[in-house]
Design an enzyme around this catalytic site. Structure first.
Site, mmCIF file in Angstrom:
data_model
loop_
_atom_site.group_PDB
_atom_site.id
_atom_site.type_symbol
_atom_site.label_atom_id
_atom_site.label_comp_id
_atom_site.label_asym_id
_atom_site.label_seq_id
_atom_site.Cartn_x
_atom_site.Cartn_y
_atom_site.Cartn_z
ATOM 1 C CD GLU A 172 -16.240 104.566 -13.493
ATOM 2 O OE1 GLU A 172 -16.447 103.501 -14.092
ATOM 3 O OE2 GLU A 172 -17.051 105.074 -12.699
ATOM 4 C CG ASN A 213 -15.429 111.761 -13.143
ATOM 5 O OD1 ASN A 213 -15.348 112.471 -12.147
ATOM 6 N ND2 ASN A 213 -16.489 110.984 -13.383
ATOM 7 C CG HIS A 249 -20.184 107.108 -6.389
ATOM 8 N ND1 HIS A 249 -21.454 107.652 -6.465
ATOM 9 C CD2 HIS A 249 -19.661 107.203 -7.634
ATOM 10 C CE1 HIS A 249 -21.677 108.049 -7.714
ATOM 11 N NE2 HIS A 249 -20.611 107.797 -8.445
ATOM 12 C CG ASP A 279 -23.897 108.443 -4.387
ATOM 13 O OD1 ASP A 279 -22.743 108.048 -4.096
ATOM 14 O OD2 ASP A 279 -24.542 107.973 -5.346
#
Ligand code: XIL
Length: 483
Positions: A172, A213, A249, A279
């Site tokens: 991030e 990532n 996400h 998710d």
């Protein structure tokens, strides 16, 4: 005489080699015996991990050490998944809470669990602004922070050397607009900290694949463009990088339409792509319609990954909904995973397994064929057929609406694919045959369509230039209107 190098977590390399050789001998013997007695059975895999492995992929879950002692948690993990990512145990605040003092216990427990069951391990994460130990933020010079960062990477990676397939080296580092996030690393060290971290990581464990990532880089946008530039630059200059992690996400119904193209463009740079934290959240309590859309969305993500050879691993960010990070992070949202609070398989589980090419091992207690279908009156169904095509293939999402006044219990939808089209995988229905006149039959969880309700199914297919649609659809023998 040189001492046999000992693995930092206690296993001797010699012991490991001996185990490998013995295992190979035993497996070979077992294979010979099995070959004499029975021919190998050919059957579709019935778990996520097994189905993924038939496609050459890993299907993992984020795992929390404090749940491992819960029997259904561990058994679901052990049965269904072929990979693990420690959800929090390898983060800086847990693993190096005080400078130079490493706390490996919680992560070791997960690594040991995974290794004893042959699961692949993703390391998460070495350099991140969040869940960072307080002492790191207190470092005031770039030189001192670079030293602390290198020591951290070296300390953690040395401990797990040889154990980790993919490491999220940096997590991030970008803002939504593609600029650098103003983390303590960015502020004290400057733009070069990412490169420094990757170079340090390569030296610390040359056997690990090194990943960048991030979230919201699943489709093509300003942020993923910035990551794309970073990876291109690293590749051009020989800075080590092996993989990009798309966290995944998502919000139900909002999967970027260009996710496959985005995965492909990263793969084209010569790196692997992992879906690392999948998710798909929705407002709670979850509605049946959203659970169905979620099932379609999971299949879309899996299909996008399977369509790109270098998309090698998919990890869902938790096992049952009740332990997901979503409700505490996004109030009013939840139910984002494949298993409900009681470890029951959700529609999303079934669509994911189907997309991976597997089939459920527990067929419905009353298979659809044993209950005579209720034939809707002519015109009591409406079909929406939404195609998304590319040069050699397409995906189709089909919505079947029951426009009649009685429930449909068990259904088959018949349509004829234009010539040259062939189904390669599907979700939420079984499709047979793959081309020509196809019958799509309901699966265990969507046989009933209440009056006024609809259900979504879909498939991926190849074509040879003709991207036309079926001219007509019949549901249980009766013609449907086409929306
Ligand atoms: C989350 C964990 O799931 C939570 O338990 C924790 O409280 C916060 O972090 N992006 C990441 C993950 O890279 O590490 C985050 O995990 C979710 C967002």
């Amino acid at each position: 005489m040189t001492a046999i190098p000992t693995h930092p977590r206690g296993r001797g390399v010699f012991a490991a080699l001996t185990t490998l050789v013995l295992t190979a001998i035993v497996l070979t013997m077992a294979g010979v015996i099995a070959g004499v007695i029975t021919a190998p059975a050919s059957h579709a895999a019935s778990t996520l991990g097994a189905a993924a492995s038939e496609k050459g992929r890993t299907f993992g879950a984020a795992v929390a050490n404090n749940h491992l002692g819960e029997a259904p948690y561990a058994s679901t993990l052990n049965t269904e998944f072929s990979g693990v990512t420690p959800e929090n145990e390898m983060k800086w605040d847990t693993i190096e809470p005080a400078q130079g003092q490493f706390n490996f216990g919680p992560a070791d427990a997960i690594v040991n669990h995974a290794q004893s069951r042959n699961m692949k391990i993703r390391g998460h994460t070495l350099v991140w602004h969040s869940q960072l130990a307080g002492w790191v933020s207190g470092i005031s010079t770039g030189t001192a922070l670079t030293t602390a960062m290198r020591n951290h990477i070296n300390g953690v990676m040395a401990h797990y050397a040889g154990d980790i397939v993919y490491w999220d080296v940096v997590n991030e580092a970008f803002n939504e607009d593609g600029t650098r996030r103003q983390s303590v690393f960015q502020q004290r060290i400057g733009n070069g900290y990412i490169e420094d971290a990757f170079r340090t990581a390569r030296a610390a464990d040359p056997s690990a694949k090194l990943c960048y990532n991030d979230f919201n880089i699943d489709g093509q946008n300003a942020k993923s463009n910035a990551v794309f530039q970073l990876v291109s630059d690293f590749k051009a200059r020989g800075v080590p990088i092996d993989c990009v992690g798309l966290q995944g996400h998502f919000i139900v119904g909002q999967i970027p339409g260009d996710i496959q193209a985005n995965i492909q463009r990263f793969a084209n740079l010569g790196v692997d792509v992992n879906i690392t934290e999948l998710d798909i959240r929705m407002p709670t309590p979850a509605s049946a319609a959203n659970l169905q859309t979620q099932a379609n969305n999971y299949a879309t993500v899996v299909n996008a990954c399977l369509a790109v050879a270098r998309c090698t691993s998919i990890t869902v960010w938790g096992i049952p909904d009740k332990y997901s990070w979503v409700p505490s992070t996004f109030p009013g949202q939840g139910a984002p995973l494949l298993f409900d609070d009681n470890y029951n398989k959700k529609p999303a589980y079934n669509s994911t397994l189907t997309a991976l090419g597997g089939t459920s091992s527990s067929p419905p207690t009353t298979p659809p064929t044993t209950s005579p279908p209720t034939t809707p009156p002519p015109g009591a169904c409406r079909v929406t057929y939404a195609m998304s095509t590319w040069n050699t293939g397409f995906t189709t999402n089909i919505t079947i609406a029951n426009t009649g006044s009685t429930a449909i219990n068990g259904w088959s939808l018949v349509f004829t694919l234009p010539s040259g089209q062939a189904i390669t995988s599907g979700w939420n229905a079984t499709y047979s045959p793959a081309s020509g006149q196809v019958t799509a039959r309901n699966v265990s969880y969507n046989g009933t369509i209440a009056a006024g309700q609809s259900t979504g199914i879909g498939f991926q297919a190849t074509h040879t230039g003709n991207t036309g649609r079926p001219a007509s659809f019949t549901l249980n023998g009766a013609a449907c209107t086409v929306a």
